[in-house]
Design an enzyme around this catalytic site. Structure first.
Site, short mmCIF file in Angstrom:
data_model
loop_
_atom_site.label_atom_id
_atom_site.label_comp_id
_atom_site.label_asym_id
_atom_site.label_seq_id
_atom_site.Cartn_x
_atom_site.Cartn_y
_atom_site.Cartn_z
N GLY A 141 0.79 -1.29 0.01
CA GLY A 141 -0.52 -0.16 0.02
C GLY A 141 1.18 1.12 -0.15
O GLY A 141 0.36 2.21 -0.32
N ARG A 153 7.17 1.96 1.09
CA ARG A 153 7.59 0.47 1.25
C ARG A 153 8.11 -0.58 -0.03
O ARG A 153 8.89 -0.81 0.44
CB ARG A 153 6.22 -0.22 1.59
CG ARG A 153 5.89 0.05 3.56
CD ARG A 153 7.08 -0.79 4.33
NE ARG A 153 6.38 -0.57 6.02
CZ ARG A 153 7.71 -0.64 6.76
NH1 ARG A 153 8.67 -1.15 6.19
NH2 ARG A 153 7.05 -0.22 7.81
N ARG A 194 2.46 11.53 -9.09
CA ARG A 194 1.62 11.75 -7.08
C ARG A 194 2.19 11.20 -6.41
O ARG A 194 1.59 10.84 -5.53
CB ARG A 194 -0.07 11.29 -7.71
CG ARG A 194 -1.14 11.80 -8.64
CD ARG A 194 -1.86 11.04 -8.79
NE ARG A 194 -3.29 11.95 -9.27
CZ ARG A 194 -4.53 12.27 -9.20
NH1 ARG A 194 -4.62 12.36 -7.80
NH2 ARG A 194 -5.11 13.06 -9.85
N ARG A 201 -0.49 -8.63 -3.32
CA ARG A 201 -0.20 -7.21 -2.56
C ARG A 201 0.12 -7.66 -1.15
O ARG A 201 -0.01 -9.01 -0.94
CB ARG A 201 -1.86 -7.49 -2.42
CG ARG A 201 -2.15 -6.86 -0.33
CD ARG A 201 -2.81 -6.09 -0.38
NE ARG A 201 -3.64 -5.76 0.33
CZ ARG A 201 -3.12 -4.68 1.65
NH1 ARG A 201 -2.91 -4.27 1.17
NH2 ARG A 201 -3.90 -4.10 2.92
N SER A 249 -0.27 -5.17 5.41
CA SER A 249 -0.99 -5.23 6.62
C SER A 249 -2.63 -5.16 7.13
O SER A 249 -3.05 -4.95 5.91
CB SER A 249 -0.45 -3.93 7.76
OG SER A 249 -1.38 -2.61 7.31
N ASP A 286 -1.96 -4.85 13.76
CA ASP A 286 -3.20 -4.45 15.22
C ASP A 286 -4.03 -6.10 14.94
O ASP A 286 -4.64 -6.65 14.30
CB ASP A 286 -3.14 -3.42 14.66
CG ASP A 286 -4.62 -2.46 13.36
OD1 ASP A 286 -3.63 -2.84 12.14
OD2 ASP A 286 -5.77 -3.36 13.60
N ARG A 330 7.89 -2.96 12.59
CA ARG A 330 7.17 -3.14 11.00
C ARG A 330 8.47 -4.48 10.27
O ARG A 330 7.80 -4.57 9.13
CB ARG A 330 6.34 -2.38 10.72
CG ARG A 330 5.62 -2.37 11.66
CD ARG A 330 3.86 -1.58 11.18
NE ARG A 330 2.99 -1.17 12.93
CZ ARG A 330 2.08 -0.20 12.13
NH1 ARG A 330 2.07 0.42 10.83
NH2 ARG A 330 0.96 -0.17 12.91
N1 HPA Z 1 -8.43 -2.22 9.96
C1 HPA Z 1 -8.81 -1.87 8.58
N2 HPA Z 1 -7.38 -2.26 7.73
C2 HPA Z 1 -6.37 -2.45 8.30
C3 HPA Z 1 -6.38 -2.28 9.31
C4 HPA Z 1 -7.66 -2.96 10.69
O1 HPA Z 1 -7.49 -2.90 12.04
N3 HPA Z 1 -5.17 -2.88 10.27
C5 HPA Z 1 -4.06 -2.52 9.13
N4 HPA Z 1 -4.46 -2.39 7.79
#
Ligand code: HPA
Length: 231
Positions: free
Chosen positions: A20, A24, A43, A87, A90, A201, A214
């Protein structure tokens, strides 16, 4: 050159890794590719092409959310002929047994909405990973990755707890924001796609990985993605 990608014809490899975050993409290209060259910076969305173990590879940012993923995946597929799109990103964990830093291989991606969702009318299309990529990624992860369904959401800050509760109840492993559209486009254009995700997370516990921790998880994902593509 397209609306959003400045690369010349031939500058994008058939295999594209899609983080994303554009920084990275730069980090992964510098660390994993030989002879990496910047091929797009329109962009501020960076793309690099080089080789890994002799195989041409492009690593290109997608931005966040399905609309942004849709723009880059459409142009990479339709204008540059990308065949294999992986992809690397995270996700937030939705199950107790899925822990911070774990890897999730998205076998299927449920979604609430997104750029393609209305074309299916009443049908609930099930966007799925390419089986060969999934199987090879699973082998490359040495059995340590979770494999299962995820939710591709349009909202990071979602007020609707009940939706994630129902998905959790039905075994959904994690939430992220891009994969369903990637899988849908791969199905539409007969390409191969997979999402390799790291848990950054935890939705149930509120824990989050500090950004300085990370990097190693990110490196593991890139390696799994490259092995899935070429082994
Ligand atoms: N929610 C949505 N997208 C995400 C999250 C999440 O907790 N963590 C990383 N991408």
């Amino acid at each position: 050159m397209t609306f959003h990608i400045g690369a010349k014809p031939g500058q994008i490899a058939e295999t594209v890794l899609l983080p994303g975050d554009p920084y990275r993409a730069r980090w992964a290209a510098q660390r994993f590719l030989d002879g990496a060259e910047l091929v797009n910076e329109t962009r501020g969305m960076l793309g690099f092409t080089g080789t890994w173990q002799g195989h041409p590879v492009t690593i290109h940012g997608t931005g966040m959310g399905q609309p942004s993923m849709s723009i880059y995946a459409n142009e990479l597929i339709r204008d540059y002929g990308a065949q294999t799109l992986i992809r690397i990103g995270s996700c937030g964990a939705l199950q107790d047994h899925v822990k911070l830093r774990d890897i999730v291989l998205a076998q299927a991606a449920s979604t609430i909405s997104g750029p393609s969702s209305t074309i299916f009318r009443e049908a609930n299309f099930a966007p799925v990973a390419d089986f060969t990529l999934l199987s090879k990624a699973h082998t490359a992860a040495q059995g340590k990755a979770h494999v299962g369904g995820i939710l591709t959401s349009d909202t990071f800050y979602d007020e609707r707890d009940d939706i994630s509760k129902q998905l959790q109840r039905h075994g959904c492993l994690a939430i992220e924001m891009e994969t369903a559209e990637l899988y849908t486009l791969a199905a539409r254009y007969q390409r191969r796609a997979l999402a390799v995700l790291t848990v950054s997370d935890h939705i149930l516990t509120g824990e989050a990985l500090p950004s300085d921790q990370r990097e190693q998880s990110f490196a593991d994902m890139v390696e799994i993605a490259l092995h899935a593509a070429f082994d």
